[in-house]
Design a protein around this motif. Structure first.
Motif: not given
Length: 119
Positions: A1-2, A105-106, A31-32, A98-99
């Motif tokens: 999480q972020v 994707p999250y 993080i992407n 976005r991860l």
């Protein structure tokens, strides 16, 4: 999480500048992609600018040449420098992270910061 915490919004006259900051709760290299989106009253949220983990950037046509996205890896912070602001830039600006986990994707969002440009 972020977790993402934005700052730097405010009221500015047309032609002025503002810099938004987005502090992440983890290394931004993990993080992407991170980016800024905005949402004006009665409109859908739209992409403003993004930066990938590798440092590649992308901008909406409406802000090219005026806005610059950058990052400070040591501070886990992404910035949006906004110059030559126009009244149509008025919106709530949201930081996004976005991860990708596999093919899914999250997205994580900050609380938003208001930018108001007066004519």
């Amino acid at each position: 999480q972020v977790q993402l915490v934005e700052s730097g919004g405010g009221l500015v006259q047309a032609g002025g500048s503002l810099r938004l900051s987005c502090a992440a709760s983890r290394s931004i290299l993990s993080i992407n992609a991170m980016g800024w989106y905005r949402q004006a009253p009665g409109k859908q949220r739209e992409l403003v600018a993004t930066i990938t983990g590798g440092g590649s950037t992308n901008y909406a046509d409406s802000v090219k040449g005026r806005f610059t996205i950058s990052r400070d890896i040591a501070k886990n912070t992404v910035y949006l420098q906004m110059n030559s602001l126009k009244p149509e830039d008025t919106a709530v600006y949201y930081c996004n992270a976005r991860l990708w986990v596999g093919v899914r994707p999250y997205d994580y969002w900050g609380q938003g910061t208001q930018v108001t440009v007066s004519s």
